[in-house]
Design a protein around this motif. Structure first.
Motif, PDB file in Angstrom:
ATOM      1  N   VAL A 145      66.859 104.756  32.220  1.00  0.00           N
ATOM      2  CA  VAL A 145      66.650 104.245  33.571  1.00  0.00           C
ATOM      3  C   VAL A 145      66.138 105.385  34.436  1.00  0.00           C
ATOM      4  CG1 VAL A 145      67.726 103.150  35.562  1.00  0.00           C
ATOM      5  CG2 VAL A 145      68.482 102.549  33.260  1.00  0.00           C
TER       6      VAL A 145
ATOM      7  N   SER B  31      65.924 102.745  40.075  1.00  0.00           N
ATOM      8  CA  SER B  31      66.716 101.532  40.230  1.00  0.00           C
ATOM      9  C   SER B  31      67.189 101.419  41.657  1.00  0.00           C
ATOM     10  CB  SER B  31      67.921 101.530  39.274  1.00  0.00           C
ATOM     11  OG  SER B  31      68.715 100.381  39.471  1.00  0.00           O
TER      12      SER B  31
ATOM     13  N   SER C 149      70.106 100.464  42.397  1.00  0.00           N
ATOM     14  CA  SER C 149      71.451 101.034  42.341  1.00  0.00           C
ATOM     15  C   SER C 149      71.355 102.443  41.772  1.00  0.00           C
ATOM     16  CB  SER C 149      72.361 100.160  41.472  1.00  0.00           C
ATOM     17  OG  SER C 149      73.630 100.742  41.319  1.00  0.00           O
TER      18      SER C 149
ATOM     19  N   ARG D 160      72.800 103.567  38.220  1.00  0.00           N
ATOM     20  CA  ARG D 160      72.169 103.261  36.939  1.00  0.00           C
ATOM     21  C   ARG D 160      71.186 104.340  36.500  1.00  0.00           C
ATOM     22  NH1 ARG D 160      70.187  97.171  38.565  1.00  0.00           N
ATOM     23  NH2 ARG D 160      72.200  96.376  39.300  1.00  0.00           N
TER      24      ARG D 160
ATOM     25  N   ILE E 131      70.912 106.562  32.895  1.00  0.00           N
ATOM     26  CA  ILE E 131      71.508 105.930  31.713  1.00  0.00           C
ATOM     27  C   ILE E 131      70.450 105.878  30.612  1.00  0.00           C
ATOM     28  CG2 ILE E 131      72.516 103.829  30.773  1.00  0.00           C
ATOM     29  CD1 ILE E 131      73.663 103.214  33.492  1.00  0.00           C
TER      30      ILE E 131
ATOM     31  N   THR F  63      69.612  91.349  31.044  1.00  0.00           N
ATOM     32  CA  THR F  63      70.222  92.674  30.863  1.00  0.00           C
ATOM     33  C   THR F  63      69.740  93.333  29.583  1.00  0.00           C
ATOM     34  OG1 THR F  63      72.125  91.749  29.672  1.00  0.00           O
ATOM     35  CG2 THR F  63      72.329  91.977  32.070  1.00  0.00           C
TER      36      THR F  63
ATOM     37  N   LYS G 152      76.906 100.273  27.460  1.00  0.00           N
ATOM     38  CA  LYS G 152      76.636 100.010  28.866  1.00  0.00           C
ATOM     39  C   LYS G 152      75.682  98.837  28.986  1.00  0.00           C
ATOM     40  CE  LYS G 152      77.430 104.703  30.581  1.00  0.00           C
ATOM     41  NZ  LYS G 152      78.606 104.315  31.397  1.00  0.00           N
TER      42      LYS G 152
ATOM     43  N   VAL H 185      73.016  97.173  31.395  1.00  0.00           N
ATOM     44  CA  VAL H 185      72.150  97.527  32.517  1.00  0.00           C
ATOM     45  C   VAL H 185      71.348  96.296  32.924  1.00  0.00           C
ATOM     46  CG1 VAL H 185      70.379  99.111  33.360  1.00  0.00           C
ATOM     47  CG2 VAL H 185      71.974  99.855  31.581  1.00  0.00           C
TER      48      VAL H 185
ATOM     49  N   THR I 233      65.046  97.416  38.306  1.00  0.00           N
ATOM     50  CA  THR I 233      65.295  98.601  37.497  1.00  0.00           C
ATOM     51  C   THR I 233      64.052  98.899  36.670  1.00  0.00           C
ATOM     52  OG1 THR I 233      67.647  98.036  37.335  1.00  0.00           O
ATOM     53  CG2 THR I 233      66.809  99.672  35.795  1.00  0.00           C
TER      54      THR I 233
END
Length: 248
Positions: free
Chosen positions: A144, A147, A149, A152, A155, A166, A177, A179, A184
């Motif tokens: 990632v 993103s 967020s 994230r 990752i 996801t 995990k 995501v 993203t």
């Protein structure tokens, strides 16, 4: 001295003697009745017997139908209840999925028509964009990079499940995990094939940068998750369309 009682005649012989002559009745009784069992059945079965007979016939038809029809596929709720989507913790190891990542690299090199002799053409969105969109990303090592967020970002791991919304990845620390794809941006690298040495492994660590060994630089791609929200089975037959990305 008393006389012994006369032997009692058979009921079938008595009935035959009423309709036939004594000689014919004795002959038919000896040939057809004396050595054969006589089966009797009620002349008028009751309503309960007819009901039981119809019920037994209906159950036999249902059994035959269920035995010859295809099993009904499981619903999404039944799949979740059966644990079909559960990943055992003892099997979620990064080292286990390295082999899957190696197979995925070979798969993507074949999809993009990357040749080890160096005659690979120029990769452009117009020529290879549809192939990247319809590809399967089980086994890809994604990271990632952007993103909405901030938690994230950073990752990185191998994709073990690619759902509609996801990516489920296993990191190098053996952590699983999930995501979300929405808002993203994922990045993954694809090494070019070489005829001298493998393009996947070096020791116990996956090598994604061949520039260290003097080989060609790997290809770096970015995947926008908001434009990638579909299942792999639906993605294979989906037509590629250009879209404006408003959030960039």
């Amino acid at each position: 001295m008393t006389d012994s009682p006369a032997p009692k005649s058979h009921i079938a012989h008595t009935l035959l003697s009423r309709a036939h002559s004594p000689d014919s009745a004795a002959q038919q009784f000896t040939e057809r009745i004396k050595q054969k069992p006589l089966f009797l059945r009620p002349t008028s079965p009751s309503a309960s017997d007819n009901r039981s007979r119809r019920r037994l016939h209906r159950l036999r038809k249902q059994e035959y139908f269920h035995r010859h029809q295809r099993p009904r596929p499981l619903s999404a709720r039944e799949k979740r209840a059966s644990g079909l989507y559960d990943l055992p913790k003892e099997e979620c190891k990064y080292a286990i999925f390295k082999g899957l990542h190696a197979l995925w690299i070979e798969y993507m090199q074949e999809v993009l028509d990357l040749r080890p002799d160096g005659k690979t053409g120029v990769l452009t969105p117009a020529s290879h964009g549809a192939k990247l969109v319809s590809a399967d990303y089980h086994g890809a090592e994604v990271e990632v990079v952007r993103s909405r967020s901030s938690g994230r970002v950073g990752i990185k791991g191998i994709v073990v499940r690619d759902t509609k919304f996801t990516f489920v990845v296993v990191t190098e620390k053996n952590q699983v995990k999930t995501v979300p794809k929405e808002h993203t941006v994922f990045q993954f690298t694809l090494p070019l094939p070489t005829s001298e040495e493998p393009a996947v492994k070096e020791g116990d660590k996956i090598q994604t940068d061949q520039s260290k060994s003097g080989g060609p630089k790997p290809l770096v791609f970015e995947l926008h998750g908001s434009q990638f929200e579909n299942r792999p089975v639906d993605r294979a037959n989906k037509k590629f369309k250009w879209r404006n990305i408003d959030y960039l």
